[in-house]
Write a protein that holds these residues in place. Structure first.
Motif, mmCIF file in Angstrom:
data_model
loop_
_atom_site.group_PDB
_atom_site.id
_atom_site.type_symbol
_atom_site.label_atom_id
_atom_site.label_comp_id
_atom_site.label_asym_id
_atom_site.label_seq_id
_atom_site.Cartn_x
_atom_site.Cartn_y
_atom_site.Cartn_z
ATOM 1 N N GLY A 37 0.794 -1.223 0.000
ATOM 2 C CA GLY A 37 0.000 0.000 0.000
ATOM 3 C C GLY A 37 0.823 1.267 0.000
ATOM 4 O O GLY A 37 0.332 2.335 0.387
ATOM 5 N N PRO B 134 2.724 6.292 1.669
ATOM 6 C CA PRO B 134 1.491 5.513 1.527
ATOM 7 C C PRO B 134 0.695 5.976 0.308
ATOM 8 O O PRO B 134 0.669 7.168 -0.016
ATOM 9 C CB PRO B 134 0.716 5.827 2.820
ATOM 10 N N LEU C 163 -2.816 6.654 -1.860
ATOM 11 C CA LEU C 163 -4.044 7.346 -1.469
ATOM 12 C C LEU C 163 -5.169 6.345 -1.271
ATOM 13 O O LEU C 163 -5.256 5.346 -1.988
ATOM 14 C CB LEU C 163 -4.441 8.336 -2.569
ATOM 15 N N ALA C 164 -6.024 6.642 -0.330
ATOM 16 C CA ALA C 164 -7.225 5.827 -0.134
ATOM 17 C C ALA C 164 -8.158 6.017 -1.321
ATOM 18 O O ALA C 164 -7.993 6.963 -2.106
ATOM 19 C CB ALA C 164 -7.916 6.256 1.161
ATOM 20 N N ALA C 165 -9.123 5.136 -1.438
ATOM 21 C CA ALA C 165 -10.111 5.292 -2.513
ATOM 22 C C ALA C 165 -10.845 6.609 -2.316
ATOM 23 O O ALA C 165 -10.949 7.120 -1.203
ATOM 24 C CB ALA C 165 -11.085 4.129 -2.469
ATOM 25 N N THR D 108 -10.101 9.561 -3.153
ATOM 26 C CA THR D 108 -9.252 10.669 -2.706
ATOM 27 C C THR D 108 -8.743 11.442 -3.918
ATOM 28 O O THR D 108 -8.330 10.850 -4.907
ATOM 29 C CB THR D 108 -8.028 10.150 -1.916
ATOM 30 N N THR E 119 -4.914 16.850 0.134
ATOM 31 C CA THR E 119 -5.647 15.643 -0.246
ATOM 32 C C THR E 119 -7.029 15.739 0.394
ATOM 33 O O THR E 119 -7.168 16.241 1.515
ATOM 34 C CB THR E 119 -4.973 14.354 0.232
ATOM 35 N N THR F 279 -10.351 13.171 0.990
ATOM 36 C CA THR F 279 -10.959 11.841 0.868
ATOM 37 C C THR F 279 -12.437 11.982 1.179
ATOM 38 O O THR F 279 -12.805 12.630 2.172
ATOM 39 C CB THR F 279 -10.304 10.860 1.854
ATOM 40 N N GLU G 62 -16.491 10.756 1.775
ATOM 41 C CA GLU G 62 -17.373 9.714 2.325
ATOM 42 C C GLU G 62 -17.988 8.920 1.175
ATOM 43 O O GLU G 62 -17.969 9.363 0.033
ATOM 44 C CB GLU G 62 -18.492 10.380 3.130
ATOM 45 N N ARG H 247 -14.415 13.185 4.172
ATOM 46 C CA ARG H 247 -14.193 12.284 5.302
ATOM 47 C C ARG H 247 -12.933 12.718 6.034
ATOM 48 O O ARG H 247 -12.861 12.740 7.244
ATOM 49 C CB ARG H 247 -14.019 10.877 4.746
ATOM 50 N N GLU H 248 -11.930 13.069 5.221
ATOM 51 C CA GLU H 248 -10.666 13.469 5.805
ATOM 52 C C GLU H 248 -9.945 14.365 4.798
ATOM 53 O O GLU H 248 -10.029 14.132 3.596
ATOM 54 C CB GLU H 248 -9.804 12.228 6.075
#
Lengths: 295, 156, 736
Positions: free
Chosen positions: A66, A171, A173-175, A177, A200, A202, A204, A211-212
Motif C-alpha cells: 500500500g 502511503p 491514497l485511499a479510494a 481521494t 488531499t 478523501t 465519504e 471524510r478526511e
C-alpha cells in the motif's frame, strides 16, 4: 572552494564508518546541487565529502504494501518520470516536476532534499501531506519516523550525527481521494515557491462530503507544515465557499512566514489562504470525479 | 588533496589529476582545454555550463569533477560529426537563435538532449525542457524557432 | 530600390564558432604560465581602513602575490570623472569595493587566500537614499568632488556628482497658462544588465614590455586610453586584442579589474586572468541606476500639454567613475519630455553619491526609468481628463520640425503612424475578452547613435574581400551587417566577404560599440571604404582589360607588382542627425484579483525604422530589448537595504526565462531615411524603454490599480487592490 578529502564508499556501512571517522568535519553529498553551491559560496567548508553516488541499493523505486518506497539516491527526475510513481501517486510525480529545471532534477536526490531541509523545497510539502515516513540509518541501526517529526527547523532535521537518510516510504491514497500540489511563484517560472500547498481530500461513500483532508504548506515557516486546524474543519463538510473561507482563515493562523524577495510575511500569509482554497477545491473535485468513476 | 579521474569526453578517454574541489566545468575548461562550456552564474541556474553526463544534461559548474569519474561527458565540442554541424547547431545559425553566443553552447547541448529524448516536441515541451537555459540577448523567441526547425529537419 | 544582399534574412554565417564552442571569449584565453587574480571586497558600506595584514594570505601555498593600495600608485580611475581608486586606500565607500588583490595558481586558492587577509575597519556614518544624501548634514562621501579630473562644475551639494538640465521656453509661465496641473512621483529599482558573461580579462606583459590585454570591453581604443592613464604607461605600449563579448548592454565599458590584473602581472612576471564571479557582478558591476522621478505637467482644456517640469534623482552609488558621458549624467533624462511637443519644459537630472554600488550605463541609459515615469504619468493624466490614453497622446505627439529638449529639430517624424500601427495591431479599440483584462500603451523614441569608426577593405588573391575593423562583437550581429554592406557595394555574394577583427595596433581609434551607433558609424565607414575599393578595382580592371568582376585575377595581377588593392575610411558622425526612431507598444495583461499576479497575454511592438539591413538580426534586437524591458517591468530587482545587496546570485535576480515570454506581434514601418548605410537607422535600444509603462498602464486598465514603482510585483498589485476595496482598513504593516 577549500581543499577537502573525498570518499566514495560503495555500501552504506562504509559510508557510516567514514562519517564516524570524520565526525562534524564530514558532509554527505548526493547530487551536490545544494551542497556544492553552498561550498562555492564559502558558506560550508567540510574537511571531508562523503559521496553516496556509488553506494549500492539506494536508488530503487518500489511498490510495497500500500505504499511506494523511494531510495534516498533516487533523483527528482527519476521520480518525476517513473511509471510507477506516475501511476500510483501522480501528485508526487507532478510535484517533483515543479522543482527547478530538468538539469537540477537530473542531479538532485530525494534523500539530499530531505537532509537539506530547506522549507522552500517542493517535494517535502507533498510528502508531508501524504504522511510519508523517512528511513534513517546510523551506527545504532535503522529507524523510521514520520516526516513531520523529521524536520525540526530551518536546515535542521532529526538526523543525529553520523546518520543518513536511506529512503522514504509514501502511503498510497485511499479510494475516493483527490490530491493536488500547487506552487505559487509569481515572479518567474524558475524559482522556489512564494507559497506551496499540497492537499488531499478523501470523500465519504456519498461522494460529496469530506471524510478526511490533509493540508501541507511550504515556504511559510521554518519547516514544511501541516495545516491541522484547517484540516479539522473539513470532515463532514461539502465543498462550498463557506468552508473554504473558514479553512483559509484557519491556515493563516498556523503559518509563520519569513519576508524575503519572494514576498513579505504579510503577503505570504494572505496567499496561503488563497492557494489553500484553490488546492482544496481542485483536490475535492478530483475526489468527486474519482468517486463517481468507481461507483 | 587530489584525485585522478577518468573521464570520457566526447568519446575520448582522459585521465586527469585534479584537486577534489575542481568542478567538472573547470576541469573541462582548464585541465582539458575545452572552453566551449562557459561559467555564467556559477550556481547552476543559467545553463551556460550545461554538459551531458551519461546523456543527461547537468550544470557542470556545481558538479565536482570527481562525480564524473568513470562516466561519459558530452560537451558542445562533441556535437558536430566530423565537419558537419548537428542539426540543432545549424538551426541556431539559420534562425538567429543566438547573438552574443555565451549561452549558446548550453542551449545547443540542451536542445540536442531534448531531441534525443523527444523528436517531436511541442512548443510547451520545448519551453519546459529549456527553462534552465537563460538568454539575455535574444528574448528566446528565436531559440524556440531554432529548436522547432531543428526538430522538423531531423524528422525530414 | 532592390538590393541583392541588403534586406535579406541572412542567418548568422559567422556563428559556426559560437554554436560549436570554438569562439574564445576573454575568460577562455589562456597563456603559458597564466595565474589567477581575485579581489577582496569591503563588507561595510562606509568605513575607514585602519589596518590590513596580508601575511597569512601570502603564506598560502600557491599564492604568488598579494597587493593593497600601498603597493600601487595613488591613481584615480573613471570613464569620464576620475574619482575611484584602484584599491581602497584608507576608506571604503560601498559594500563590494576592492581593497586587496591576490594572484594564485588557481581561482580556488586565490579565494581561500582572500579569506586570510585581515582587515580592521572603523565604521563611518553612511547614507543610502539619494533624497537623504542631498540634505544638509548628510554624511559626505567625497570631501571635494569638484577637484576630481572630469568633474562637472555645478555642485549644489558635495554628494551631487552632476546635474543635467534640459530647458525649453519658460516653464513657470507655462504653468500659469495651464488649465490643470498634475504631479506624480515614480521610482525604479536597482537592476543589473544581466549579461551572462561576467567581466573577464587577461593581462600579460610580453618580452618587449608591451602590455597585451584581452578584455570583455566593447570600446577597445577608449580602454587603451584609460589603461594608459591608469597604469602610467604610454598608449603605444598597450595592445588590446579584441575578443567576442558575452553580452554588454551598456555595462562593459570600464576598466573594472584590468589595472589590478596588470599590477599582478607586473609583480609576478606572469600573465594574469581575472574573472568576476556573478556574485561580484551583483555587488560591484556598475548596474542600472535606481531612480526617483517627479513629473509635473500642465495641460490646457483641450488636452494639450503646455508645460512640464521633471526632477529626477538617480542613485548613483559611491563613485561617478562608471558614467562615460561628458555630463557625467544620464542622457536618457531628456526623455522626460517623451514623444510630445512641450513648449515649456524644464528637466533637471541629479546623479547623487550614496554608499551603494556605483552604477553605470545600461541599455538606453536613463530611459527605461524616465519613460516608465513619463508614460505612466500620461495615462494618469488622461484618466483625470476622461480621455482615451491613445487620444491624449495623439493630441500631443511630435511633428516634423519640432524642437527637442536636447536641441535637435526633428525630420521625417512618424510618431503618429507608429502609434496608430501599434493600436491597430493590438486590437486596441475592441472589447476585452473578459474581466480583469486590460490594455496599456506607451511610446518612446531613440536617436541614432554617433561616434567614429575606421574600416579597411582589402581584395585577396582568391577573389574574396576582407573587411578589417576594430569593433568588438558584442553579439548584436553587427559584423554580419558590415559584411552585407560591403557585399552590396561591391556587388558580391555574402560568402565572398569576410570580416577580420583587428587589434588596437591596426587603427588609430574607434569609439567602439554602444549608443546604437554601430550600424551607422561602422556601416558608413565600411560603405565608403568599399566604394573606394570598388573604384580601385574598376581602375585596375580597365588597365588589365579584364571585367571588373574577375576579382581574383585582378588581385593576383596587382600582387605580381607587389601591390594590394586596399582602401580605408574613417567615418566620424559628429552631430546627431535630425532623424529619430519612434516606438509604440501595447501590452494586454490579465490580473488575478486574488493574488495580484500579472500575466502578459499579448505584446505588440511597432517601430519606425530605416532600411533594414538584416531582418533576422534586426528582429533579434527588438525581441531581446523587449524581454529585458519585460524583466525590468515585472521581475528583476537587486534588492538592497542599508547598502547591502541581498540578491547575490543570478537565480535571485529574476531574469526572464523562456517560459515568461508573451506572444508577440511586431509591426515595422520601414522608411529609408536614416543616416546609416543604405539609409538605415538604429534599433538596438528602441524596444526596451516603453515596455514597463505599457504594462503599468495595462494593469491600471485591467483592475484600476496604479503601481508607481518598479518592478510591478503581484504583491504590490494585491495590496493596492485591497486598499482600493477597503479604504478604511489599516494598510498592511509589512511590505517586501
Amino acid at each position: 572552494m577549500n581543499a577537502f578529502d573525498y570518499r566514495a564508499p560503495r555500501v552504506v556501512d562504509e559510508a557510516l564508518a567514514v562519517l564516524r571517522e570524520y565526525g562534524e568535519d564530514a558532509r554527505v553529498v548526493a547530487g551536490g546541487t545544494a551542497l556544492v553551491t553552498m561550498m562555492r559560496q564559502h558558506l560550508v567548508r567540510p574537511g571531508c565529502l562523503v559521496s553516496l553516488r556509488d553506494v549500492q541499493g539506494l536508488s530503487r523505486i518500489e511498490a510495497t504494501n500500500g505504499a511506494l518506497r523511494l531510495g534516498a539516491m533516487v533523483t527528482h527526475r527519476e521520480a518525476e518520470v517513473s511509471p510507477l510513481v506516475r501511476e500510483r501517486l501522480p501528485v508526487l510525480a507532478e510535484t517533483f516536476r515543479r522543482v527547478a529545471t530538468v538539469r537540477i532534477r537530473h542531479m538532485a536526490t530525494i534523500g539530499g532534499a530531505l537532509a537539506h531541509a530547506d522549507p522552500n523545497q517542493d517535494p517535502p510539502v507533498t510528502l508531508l501531506a501524504l504522511d510519508a515516513r523517512v528511513e534513517v540509518r546510523g551506527a545504532g541501526g535503522r529507524r523510521e519516523l514520520p516526516l513531520g517529526e523529521f524536520f525540526r527547523d530551518y536546515y535542521e532535521t532529526a538526523l543525529e550525527p553520523g546518520e543518513l537518510v536511506t529512503g522514504i516510504t509514501v502511503p498510497l491514497l485511499a479510494a475516493a481521494t483527490g490530491a493536488t500540489f500547487l506552487k505559487f511563484l509569481p515572479r518567474t517560472a524558475d524559482d522556489y515557491a512564494t507559497v506551496a500547498v499540497a492537499a488531499t481530500v478523501t470523500l465519504e461513500p456519498d461522494g460529496e462530503r469530506c471524510r478526511e483532508a490533509r493540508i501541507a504548506l511550504g515556504s511559510v515557516g521554518v519547516t514544511p507544515l501541516r495545516g491541522r486546524a484547517a484540516e479539522a474543519l473539513l470532515p463532514g463538510e461539502r465543498l462550498g465557499e463557506r468552508v473554504l473561507q473558514a479553512a483559509g482563515e484557519a491556515v493563516k493562523g498556523e503559518v509563520d512566514p519569513l519576508s524575503d524577495h519572494r514576498g513579505s510575511a504579510a503577503y505570504k500569509r494572505e496567499m496561503t489562504a488563497v492557494i489553500v482554497k484553490r488546492a482544496l477545491t481542485q483536490a475535492w473535485e478530483a475526489a468527486r470525479r474519482s468517486a463517481r468513476g468507481t461507483r | 588533496m587530489t584525485r585522478v579521474v577518468r573521464l570520457t569526453v566526447n568519446g575520448t578517454s582522459h585521465d586527469v589529476e585534479v584537486p577534489t574541489y575542481r568542478t567538472l566545468l573547470d576541469c573541462l575548461r582548464y585541465d582539458l582545454g575545452l572552453t566551449g562550456s562557459k561559467e555564467g552564474c556559477g550556481v547552476g541556474v543559467c545553463g551556460s555550463c550545461t554538459v551531458l553526463l551519461d546523456g543527461k544534461m547537468i550544470s557542470s559548474c556545481i558538479a565536482l569533477a570527481v562525480f564524473a569519474d568513470g562516466r561519459e561527458v558530452t560537451t558542445v565540442e562533441g556535437l558536430a560529426e566530423d565537419e558537419r554541424l548537428h542539426p540543432v547547431q545549424q538551426a541556431f545559425m539559420d534562425a538567429g537563435g543566438f547573438q552574443c553566443g555565451i549561452c549558446t553552447p548550453g542551449q545547443v547541448v540542451s536542445a540536442k538532449a531534448l531531441l534525443d529524448a523527444n523528436a517531436n516536441p511541442s512548443d510547451e515541451e520545448i519551453r519546459e525542457w529549456m527553462l534552465g537555459n537563460l538568454c539575455r540577448c535574444t528574448g528566446y523567441y528565436k531559440i524556440v524557432e531554432s529548436i522547432r526547425a531543428a526538430a522538423q529537419r531531423s524528422r525530414a | 530600390m532592390a538590393h541583392r544582399v541588403i534586406g535579406k534574412p541572412i542567418g548568422r554565417l559567422d556563428g559556426i564558432e559560437k554554436v560549436s564552442g570554438a569562439a574564445r571569449y576573454s575568460g577562455d584565453v589562456t597563456l603559458p604560465g597564466l595565474v589567477w587574480g581575485k579581489a577582496l571586497r569591503s563588507p561595510l558600506p562606509h568605513a575607514r581602513i585602519l589596518r590590513i595584514d596580508v601575511s597569512r594570505a601570502m603564506a598560502v601555498p600557491g599564492v604568488l602575490a598579494v597587493l593593497t593600495a600601498k603597493d600601487l600608485p595613488s591613481i584615480l580611475v573613471g570613464r569620464r570623472m576620475f574619482d575611484m581608486p584602484l584599491l581602497a586606500r584608507d576608506r571604503v565607500r560601498f559594500i563590494g569595493e576592492r581593497i586587496a588583490v591576490v594572484a594564485a595558481l588557481d581561482p580556488d586558492i586565490a579565494e581561500e587566500a582572500l579569506a586570510l587577509i585581515d582587515v580592521e575597519y572603523e565604521d563611518l556614518p553612511a547614507v543610502f537614499d539619494p533624497v537623504e544624501a542631498i540634505k544638509d548634514g548628510a554624511p559626505i562621501l567625497h570631501e571635494n568632488p569638484g577637484a576630481y579630473e572630469g568633474a562637472p562644475a555645478e555642485r549644489p551639494h558635495p554628494n551631487v556628482q552632476s546635474v543635467l538640465r534640459f530647458t525649453l521656453g519658460d516653464v513657470e509661465a507655462g504653468f500659469r497658462e495651464a488649465d490643470r496641473i498634475f504631479e506624480h512621483t515614480f521610482s525604479t529599482q536597482l537592476a543589473h544588465q544581466g549579461y551572462l558573461e561576467p567581466h573577464a580579462g587577461v593581462v600579460a606583459i610580453d618580452e618587449e614590455g608591451r602590455v597585451q590585454v584581452w578584455a570583455s570591453n566593447k570600446m577597445p581604443f577608449r580602454l587603451k586610453e584609460l589603461l594608459s592613464h591608469a597604469l602610467q604607461v604610454p598608449p603605444a605600449k598597450i595592445r588590446v586584442n579584441l575578443t567576442p563579448i558575452g553580452g554588454d548592454f551598456g555595462g562593459k565599458g570600464s576598466l573594472m579589474d584590468l589595472p589590478l590584473a596588470y599590477h599582478l602581472a607586473r609583480v609576478t612576471g606572469r600573465p594574469v586572468k581575472m574573472v568576476m564571479r556573478y556574485t561580484e557582478e551583483l555587488m560591484a558591476g556598475n548596474p542600472r541606476h535606481p531612480s526617483v522621478i517627479t513629473l509635473r505637467t500642465g495641460v490646457s482644456k483641450g488636452g494639450r500639454i503646455v508645460a512640464r517640469r521633471v526632477k529626477a534623482l538617480f542613485n548613483s552609488g559611491a563613485y561617478a567613475a562608471f558614467k562615460p558621458a561628458p555630463s557625467v549624467n544620464l542622457g536618457g533624462a531628456s526623455m522626460g519630455a517623451g514623444v510630445y511637443r512641450i513648449p515649456h519644459l524644464s528637466i533637471e537630472s541629479f546623479c547623487v553619491y550614496t554608499n551603494n554600488i556605483p552604477c553605470g550605463h545600461a541599455r538606453s541609459p536613463g530611459e527605461p526609468q524616465m519613460v516608465f515615469a513619463g508614460e505612466s504619468h500620461m495615462d494618469m493624466i488622461a484618466r483625470e481628463l476622461s480621455l482615451d490614453p491613445a487620444e491624449f497622446r495623439r493630441r500631443n505627439l511630435l511633428r516634423d520640425g519640432d524642437l527637442l529638449a536636447n536641441g535637435h529639430h526633428l525630420e521625417h517624424v512618424r510618431a503618429s503612424d507608429t502609434l496608430e500601427a501599434a493600436l491597430k495591431a493590438s486590437h486596441w479599440s475592441e472589447p476585452k475578452p473578459g474581466p480583469w483584462i486590460g490594455r496599456g500603451a506607451a511610446m518612446t523614441h531613440r536617436h541614432i547613435g554617433v561616434g567614429f569608426t575606421n574600416a579597411r577593405v582589402r581584395l585577396e588573391t582568391d577573389g574574396k574581400v576582407t573587411v578589417l575593423m576594430a569593433l568588438p562583437d558584442t553579439g548584436t550581429g553587427a559584423h554580419l551587417v558590415l559584411r552585407q554592406v560591403v557585399a552590396e557595394v561591391l556587388g558580391l555574394p555574402i560568402g565572398l566577404v569576410e570580416i577580420e577583427v583587428a587589434t588596437t595596433d591596426d587603427f588609430a581609434t574607434d569609439s567602439g560599440v554602444g549608443g546604437s551607433r554601430v550600424t551607422h558609424t561602422g556601416g558608413r565607414a565600411a560603405y565608403h571604404a568599399a566604394e573606394k575599393l570598388k573604384e580601385q578595382i574598376q581602375a585596375e580592371a580597365a588597365k588589365l582589360g579584364t571585367p571588373a568582376s574577375s576579382l581574383a585575377a585582378i588581385a593576383r595581377a596587382a600582387a605580381k607588382e607587389g601591390r594590394t588593392l586596399e582602401a580605408s575610411h574613417f567615418y566620424d558622425a559628429k552631430a546627431h542627425g535630425a532623424v529619430t526612431s519612434f516606438t509604440a507598444q501595447v501590452a494586454e495583461v490579465s490580473v488575478d484579483p486574488q493574488t495580484g499576479q500579472v500575466t502578459v497575454r499579448h505584446f505588440t511592438t511597432a517601430h519606425d525604422v530605416g532600411t533594414i539591413i538584416n531582418p533576422i538580426g534586426h528582429q533579434g534586437q527588438i525581441e531581446g530589448g523587449l524581454i529585458q524591458g519585460l524583466g525590468f517591468a515585472l521581475m528583476e530587482e537587486l534588492r538592497t537595504e542599508d547598502g547591502r545587496i541581498s540578491t547575490l546570485n543570478l537565480g535571485d535576480v529574476k531574469l526572464p526565462t523562456i517560459q515568461d515570454i508573451p506572444p508577440l506581434t511586431t509591426v515595422l514601418l520601414e522608411d529609408p531615411v536614416g543616416p546609416g548605410p543604405f539609409n538605415a537607422k538604429a534599433i538596438g535600444e528602441g524596444s526596451i524603454s516603453a515596455v514597463a509603462p505599457a504594462i503599468a498602464n495595462a494593469v491600471a486598465d485591467a483592475c484600476g490599480v496604479r503601481i508607481l514603482d518598479l518592478p510591478i510585483t503581484a504583491e504590490k498589485v494585491y495590496f493596492a487592490l485591497r486598499a482600493k476595496a477597503e479604504p478604511q482598513a489599516p494598510p498592511a504593516t509589512e511590505r517586501s
